[in-house]
Write a protein that holds these residues in place. Structure first.
Motif, PDB file in Angstrom:
ATOM      1  N   TYR A   1       0.822  -1.185   0.054  1.00 38.89           N
ATOM      2  CA  TYR A   1      -0.135  -0.052  -0.128  1.00 38.89           C
ATOM      3  C   TYR A   1       0.931   1.131  -0.029  1.00 38.89           C
ATOM      4  CZ  TYR A   1      -3.620   3.094   1.490  1.00 38.89           C
ATOM      5  OH  TYR A   1      -4.674   4.355   1.420  1.00 38.89           O
ATOM      6  N   TYR A   2       0.392   2.200  -0.540  1.00 32.45           N
ATOM      7  CA  TYR A   2       1.247   3.642  -1.010  1.00 32.45           C
ATOM      8  C   TYR A   2       0.447   4.758  -0.547  1.00 32.45           C
ATOM      9  CZ  TYR A   2       4.273   0.117  -3.617  1.00 32.45           C
ATOM     10  OH  TYR A   2       4.987  -1.156  -4.053  1.00 32.45           O
ATOM     11  N   ALA A   3       1.329   5.802  -0.339  1.00 27.00           N
ATOM     12  CA  ALA A   3       0.708   7.127  -0.279  1.00 27.00           C
ATOM     13  C   ALA A   3       0.461   7.441  -1.376  1.00 27.00           C
ATOM     14  CB  ALA A   3       1.621   8.041   0.615  1.00 27.00           C
ATOM     15  N   LEU A   4      -0.743   8.417  -1.623  1.00 26.39           N
ATOM     16  CA  LEU A   4      -0.817   8.795  -3.030  1.00 26.39           C
ATOM     17  C   LEU A   4       0.074   9.540  -3.553  1.00 26.39           C
ATOM     18  CD1 LEU A   4      -4.762   9.996  -2.457  1.00 26.39           C
ATOM     19  CD2 LEU A   4      -3.709   7.929  -3.828  1.00 26.39           C
ATOM     20  N   SER A   5       1.016  10.351  -2.971  1.00 27.74           N
ATOM     21  CA  SER A   5       2.027  10.968  -3.431  1.00 27.74           C
ATOM     22  C   SER A   5       3.135  10.423  -3.982  1.00 27.74           C
ATOM     23  CB  SER A   5       2.423  11.958  -2.199  1.00 27.74           C
ATOM     24  OG  SER A   5       3.161  10.970  -1.098  1.00 27.74           O
ATOM     25  N   VAL A   6       3.113   8.992  -3.757  1.00 27.06           N
ATOM     26  CA  VAL A   6       4.433   8.128  -4.170  1.00 27.06           C
ATOM     27  C   VAL A   6       3.904   6.986  -5.048  1.00 27.06           C
ATOM     28  CG1 VAL A   6       5.587   8.576  -2.344  1.00 27.06           C
ATOM     29  CG2 VAL A   6       4.466   6.671  -2.433  1.00 27.06           C
ATOM     30  N   LEU A   7       2.469   6.935  -5.290  1.00 24.94           N
ATOM     31  CA  LEU A   7       1.783   5.826  -5.786  1.00 24.94           C
ATOM     32  C   LEU A   7       2.357   5.896  -7.547  1.00 24.94           C
ATOM     33  CD1 LEU A   7      -0.121   3.373  -5.775  1.00 24.94           C
ATOM     34  CD2 LEU A   7      -1.771   5.039  -6.436  1.00 24.94           C
ATOM     35  N   GLY A   8       2.689   4.871  -7.973  1.00 24.66           N
ATOM     36  CA  GLY A   8       3.197   4.769  -9.283  1.00 24.66           C
ATOM     37  C   GLY A   8       4.458   5.031  -9.582  1.00 24.66           C
ATOM     38  N   ARG A   9       5.342   5.634  -8.531  1.00 19.23           N
ATOM     39  CA  ARG A   9       6.724   5.983  -8.772  1.00 19.23           C
ATOM     40  C   ARG A   9       7.593   5.233  -7.678  1.00 19.23           C
ATOM     41  NH1 ARG A   9       8.515  10.816  -6.975  1.00 19.23           N
ATOM     42  NH2 ARG A   9       6.591  11.090  -5.699  1.00 19.23           N
ATOM     43  N   PHE A  10       7.095   4.814  -6.623  1.00 19.80           N
ATOM     44  CA  PHE A  10       7.621   3.957  -5.558  1.00 19.80           C
ATOM     45  C   PHE A  10       7.258   2.810  -5.589  1.00 19.80           C
ATOM     46  CE2 PHE A  10       9.178   7.662  -2.546  1.00 19.80           C
ATOM     47  CZ  PHE A  10       9.575   8.477  -3.639  1.00 19.80           C
ATOM     48  N   THR A  11       8.315   1.480  -5.309  1.00 19.98           N
ATOM     49  CA  THR A  11       7.848   0.318  -5.260  1.00 19.98           C
ATOM     50  C   THR A  11       8.517  -0.320  -3.566  1.00 19.98           C
ATOM     51  OG1 THR A  11       7.447  -0.188  -7.644  1.00 19.98           O
ATOM     52  CG2 THR A  11       7.772  -2.180  -6.238  1.00 19.98           C
ATOM     53  N   ILE A  12       7.662  -0.939  -3.030  1.00 18.14           N
ATOM     54  CA  ILE A  12       8.259  -1.547  -1.690  1.00 18.14           C
ATOM     55  C   ILE A  12       8.384  -3.243  -2.043  1.00 18.14           C
ATOM     56  CG2 ILE A  12       5.782  -1.789  -0.740  1.00 18.14           C
ATOM     57  CD1 ILE A  12       7.487  -1.257   1.882  1.00 18.14           C
ATOM     58  N   SER A  13       9.460  -3.470  -1.460  1.00 15.26           N
ATOM     59  CA  SER A  13       9.594  -5.024  -1.818  1.00 15.26           C
ATOM     60  C   SER A  13      10.284  -5.455  -0.623  1.00 15.26           C
ATOM     61  CB  SER A  13      10.163  -5.434  -2.905  1.00 15.26           C
ATOM     62  OG  SER A  13      11.497  -4.709  -3.234  1.00 15.26           O
ATOM     63  N   ARG A  14      10.518  -6.967  -0.442  1.00 11.40           N
ATOM     64  CA  ARG A  14      11.175  -7.363   0.660  1.00 11.40           C
ATOM     65  C   ARG A  14      11.630  -8.751   0.294  1.00 11.40           C
ATOM     66  NH1 ARG A  14       7.155  -7.993   5.558  1.00 11.40           N
ATOM     67  NH2 ARG A  14       8.942  -8.895   6.459  1.00 11.40           N
ATOM     68  N   ASP A  15      12.831  -9.087   0.987  1.00 10.30           N
ATOM     69  CA  ASP A  15      13.349 -10.372   0.874  1.00 10.30           C
ATOM     70  C   ASP A  15      13.675 -11.053   2.182  1.00 10.30           C
ATOM     71  OD1 ASP A  15      15.112 -12.691   0.472  1.00 10.30           O
ATOM     72  OD2 ASP A  15      16.320 -11.699  -1.065  1.00 10.30           O
TER      73      ASP A  15
END
Length: 124
Positions: free
Chosen positions: A58-72
């Motif tokens: 889930y993303y803040a609207l200000s970063v949606l489409g530009r930022f991607t969170i992931s985990r390993d």
């Protein structure tokens, strides 16, 4: 769990940057992880969160489409890929962990473990 964020730096508008956050001293794979940021003179704000197994992003609207969170989970690390950076993305970025087996939230107070922060500066 102890968290250490790194990967910040000085970039130009439109550039990309990837932040990393390594966890140690506790369990990682059963915690929701998130990124927050705090610009000078402003309150700390939610950026993105990710569920235990990599879903529930889930993303803040200000970063949606530009930022991607992931985990390993094998590496006990969470990432934040930031593309098309803007001047207003300038802030100290913090990674955070919720208590084990708790659902994702966007409020600062729901996270009990925090990294030390890494500075991201975007020049216009």
């Amino acid at each position: 769990v102890q968290l250490q964020a790194y990967g910040g730096g000085l970039v130009q508008a439109g550039d990309s940057l990837r932040l990393s956050c390594s966890a140690s001293g506790g369990t990682f794979g059963n915690r929701v992880m998130a990124w927050f940021r705090q610009a000078p003179g402003k309150e700390r704000e939610f950026v993105a969160h990710i569920g235990w197994t990599g879903g529930n992003r889930y993303y803040a609207l200000s970063v949606l489409g530009r930022f991607t969170i992931s985990r390993d989970n094998a590496k006990n690390t969470v990432y934040l890929q930031m593309n098309s950076l803007k001047f207003e993305d300038t802030a100290v970025y913090y990674c955070a962990a919720r208590p084990v087996f708790q659902f994702a939230r966007v409020d600062v107070g729901s996270y009990d473990s925090w990294g030390q922060g890494t500075q991201v500066t975007v020049s216009s």
